[in-house]
Design a protein around this motif. Structure first.
Motif, PDB file in Angstrom:
ATOM      1  N   ILE A  13      43.710  53.995  38.273  1.00  0.00           N
ATOM      2  CA  ILE A  13      44.995  52.725  38.363  1.00  0.00           C
ATOM      3  C   ILE A  13      43.531  51.663  38.948  1.00  0.00           C
ATOM      4  N   ALA A  14      43.455  51.315  40.350  1.00  0.00           N
ATOM      5  CA  ALA A  14      42.576  50.758  40.624  1.00  0.00           C
ATOM      6  C   ALA A  14      41.775  50.152  40.704  1.00  0.00           C
ATOM      7  N   SER A  15      40.841  51.433  39.724  1.00  0.00           N
ATOM      8  CA  SER A  15      39.697  51.931  39.709  1.00  0.00           C
ATOM      9  C   SER A  15      39.560  50.672  37.765  1.00  0.00           C
ATOM     10  N   ALA A  16      40.812  50.772  37.284  1.00  0.00           N
ATOM     11  CA  ALA A  16      40.869  50.278  36.290  1.00  0.00           C
ATOM     12  C   ALA A  16      41.079  48.780  36.337  1.00  0.00           C
ATOM     13  N   LEU A  17      41.849  48.629  37.750  1.00  0.00           N
ATOM     14  CA  LEU A  17      42.324  47.106  37.495  1.00  0.00           C
ATOM     15  C   LEU A  17      40.855  46.297  38.045  1.00  0.00           C
ATOM     16  N   ILE A  18      39.887  46.658  38.573  1.00  0.00           N
ATOM     17  CA  ILE A  18      38.825  45.817  39.263  1.00  0.00           C
ATOM     18  C   ILE A  18      38.835  44.795  39.152  1.00  0.00           C
ATOM     19  N   CYS A  19      38.591  45.102  36.727  1.00  0.00           N
ATOM     20  CA  CYS A  19      37.652  44.066  36.579  1.00  0.00           C
ATOM     21  C   CYS A  19      38.915  43.083  36.015  1.00  0.00           C
ATOM     22  N   ASP A  20      40.039  43.797  36.616  1.00  0.00           N
ATOM     23  CA  ASP A  20      41.332  42.457  36.337  1.00  0.00           C
ATOM     24  C   ASP A  20      41.758  42.603  34.830  1.00  0.00           C
ATOM     25  N   PRO A  21      41.964  43.624  34.238  1.00  0.00           N
ATOM     26  CA  PRO A  21      42.287  44.104  31.893  1.00  0.00           C
ATOM     27  C   PRO A  21      43.201  43.077  31.670  1.00  0.00           C
ATOM     28  N   GLU A  22      42.819  42.142  30.680  1.00  0.00           N
ATOM     29  CA  GLU A  22      43.529  42.247  30.052  1.00  0.00           C
ATOM     30  C   GLU A  22      44.437  43.325  29.427  1.00  0.00           C
ATOM     31  N   VAL A  23      43.867  44.246  29.067  1.00  0.00           N
ATOM     32  CA  VAL A  23      44.535  45.577  28.705  1.00  0.00           C
ATOM     33  C   VAL A  23      44.055  46.912  29.765  1.00  0.00           C
ATOM     34  N   MET A  58      33.901  42.323  25.045  1.00  0.00           N
ATOM     35  CA  MET A  58      35.144  42.742  25.104  1.00  0.00           C
ATOM     36  C   MET A  58      35.581  43.697  26.010  1.00  0.00           C
ATOM     37  N   ARG A  59      34.975  44.752  26.165  1.00  0.00           N
ATOM     38  CA  ARG A  59      35.328  45.963  27.371  1.00  0.00           C
ATOM     39  C   ARG A  59      35.763  45.120  28.431  1.00  0.00           C
ATOM     40  N   LYS A  60      34.770  44.344  28.494  1.00  0.00           N
ATOM     41  CA  LYS A  60      35.334  43.829  29.793  1.00  0.00           C
ATOM     42  C   LYS A  60      37.398  43.678  30.028  1.00  0.00           C
ATOM     43  N   GLU A 101      33.928  49.847  44.949  1.00  0.00           N
ATOM     44  CA  GLU A 101      32.431  49.084  45.500  1.00  0.00           C
ATOM     45  C   GLU A 101      31.359  49.855  43.949  1.00  0.00           C
ATOM     46  N   ILE A 102      31.493  50.945  44.465  1.00  0.00           N
ATOM     47  CA  ILE A 102      30.988  51.677  43.180  1.00  0.00           C
ATOM     48  C   ILE A 102      31.032  51.248  41.850  1.00  0.00           C
ATOM     49  N   VAL A 103      32.414  51.410  41.575  1.00  0.00           N
ATOM     50  CA  VAL A 103      32.864  50.964  39.950  1.00  0.00           C
ATOM     51  C   VAL A 103      33.192  49.006  40.003  1.00  0.00           C
ATOM     52  N   ALA A 104      32.960  49.009  41.382  1.00  0.00           N
ATOM     53  CA  ALA A 104      33.310  47.485  40.556  1.00  0.00           C
ATOM     54  C   ALA A 104      31.780  46.648  40.312  1.00  0.00           C
ATOM     55  N   GLU A 105      30.784  48.132  41.351  1.00  0.00           N
ATOM     56  CA  GLU A 105      28.912  47.530  40.686  1.00  0.00           C
ATOM     57  C   GLU A 105      28.691  47.925  39.659  1.00  0.00           C
ATOM     58  N   ILE A 106      29.562  49.086  38.840  1.00  0.00           N
ATOM     59  CA  ILE A 106      29.175  49.549  37.911  1.00  0.00           C
ATOM     60  C   ILE A 106      30.016  48.193  36.417  1.00  0.00           C
ATOM     61  N   LYS A 107      30.882  48.243  36.742  1.00  0.00           N
ATOM     62  CA  LYS A 107      31.984  46.670  35.838  1.00  0.00           C
ATOM     63  C   LYS A 107      31.286  45.376  36.231  1.00  0.00           C
ATOM     64  N   GLY A 108      30.365  45.189  37.226  1.00  0.00           N
ATOM     65  CA  GLY A 108      29.910  43.908  37.239  1.00  0.00           C
ATOM     66  C   GLY A 108      31.231  42.898  37.795  1.00  0.00           C
ATOM     67  N   ALA A 109      32.194  43.514  38.509  1.00  0.00           N
ATOM     68  CA  ALA A 109      33.528  42.769  38.863  1.00  0.00           C
ATOM     69  C   ALA A 109      33.057  41.892  40.441  1.00  0.00           C
TER      70      ALA A 109
END
Length: 299
Positions: A139-149, A72-74, A96-104
């Motif tokens: 904010i870009a790092s928070a948008l990496i996983c294309d979140p709904e919230v 759900m946190r994704k 790139e590091i953020v994406a790897e951590i978040k699996g994005a």
């Protein structure tokens, strides 16, 4: 409306201190929901619990109608505190590091940088960024996983007026794309310009929740000037005036709900008085915020 977040009787205690007290809230899809309150009101603690960074004492909360889970946190992008980036790496490398951590997927990096207007600076080291640019990269790092919230804790903290305006417009843009945004802030004017709904916390207690549009509704105040010696006496006879105050050479008249400046102007004209200045003053979020805190003090 579809519920994105449902909080029921949420409580967090640190020994004798109750940081969040029996909090219940609903946030619907598409809202920009502001959490307001003075320092120590429980804003950041509440967000920390919602992100499973802080353990709750009791109560429950649901994302999209389901208990919190890793999956759900994704769907949630968050900036809870000042994000930590490597100063010697570029924006792109940091993401790139953020994406790897978040699996994005790394293909999300450039669109995120473009959205926050940092694409042309993607290869510049983080340490060369201004404070406003650093916040946009967050904010870009928070948008990496294309979140709904999106959850943002004090997103304009420490920024100059230009930086605040940039972040405000960015939040509006993200909201217009259909994302639900929950933000904590103490900048009341900014919340009034960005949020659709808000709540007010004080010492962990919820003292108000409602829509921002409702703030300016209800009784209004009219500021006026008139070159007439009898203006004060005439205003005192107007049965729709709740209160009349003199400030310098101007008068501030609080009107009953539903009564307009045009109604007041027509009344004065009928008494032979022509006004030279007539401005309606709507209640600001700041004024309501202070009124709510005052009422809670007297409760």
């Amino acid at each position: 409306m579809e519920s994105v977040l449902s909080i029921k009787n949420l409580t967090k205690r640190y020994g004798r201190l109750t940081a969040v007290n029996n909090l219940s809230l609903e946030v619907s899809k598409g809202q920009v929901f502001g959490i307001l309150g003075p320092n120590g009101s429980g804003k950041t603690t509440t967000l920390g619990i919602l992100l499973d960074v802080i353990n709750k004492t009791s109560g429950e909360f649901f994302w999209f109608g389901k208990p919190a889970s890793k999956e759900m946190r994704k769907k949630i992008g968050a900036i809870l505190e000042t994000p930590i980036f490597y100063p010697y790496l570029s924006a792109a490398k940091n993401l790139e590091i953020v994406a790897e951590i978040k699996g994005a997927p790394k293909s999300n990096i450039e669109p995120a940088l473009k959205k926050v207007e940092l694409l042309d600076r993607k290869d510049d080291k983080f340490r060369t960024y201004s404070l406003g640019m650093k916040q946009r990269l967050s904010i870009a790092s928070a948008l990496i996983c294309d979140p709904e919230v999106m959850i943002l804790d004090e997103p304009t903290n420490g920024l100059d007026p230009q930086g605040i305006a940039e972040i405000r417009e960015l939040i509006k843009q993200i909201a217009n794309e259909g994302k639900t945004i929950i933000l904590a802030s103490h900048l009341l004017d900014e919340v009034q310009k960005v949020c659709t709904h808000f709540c007010v916390l004080k010492k962990g207690n919820l003292i108000h929740v409602g829509s921002v549009d409702e703030v300016s509704k209800g009784a209004s105040s009219v500021e006026l000037m008139a070159d007439d010696a009898n203006i004060k006496e005439v205003l005192a006879t107007y049965d729709k005036a709740l209160k009349v105050e003199k400030e310098g050479n101007r008068y501030l008249v609080n009107l009953e709900d539903g009564t307009t400046a045009s109604d007041l102007n027509a009344f004065l004209f009928g008494k032979g008085i022509s006004v030279s200045h007539l401005v309606t003053q709507r209640k600001s979020l700041e004024k309501q915020f202070l009124e709510l805190l005052a009422v809670s003090d007297n409760a």
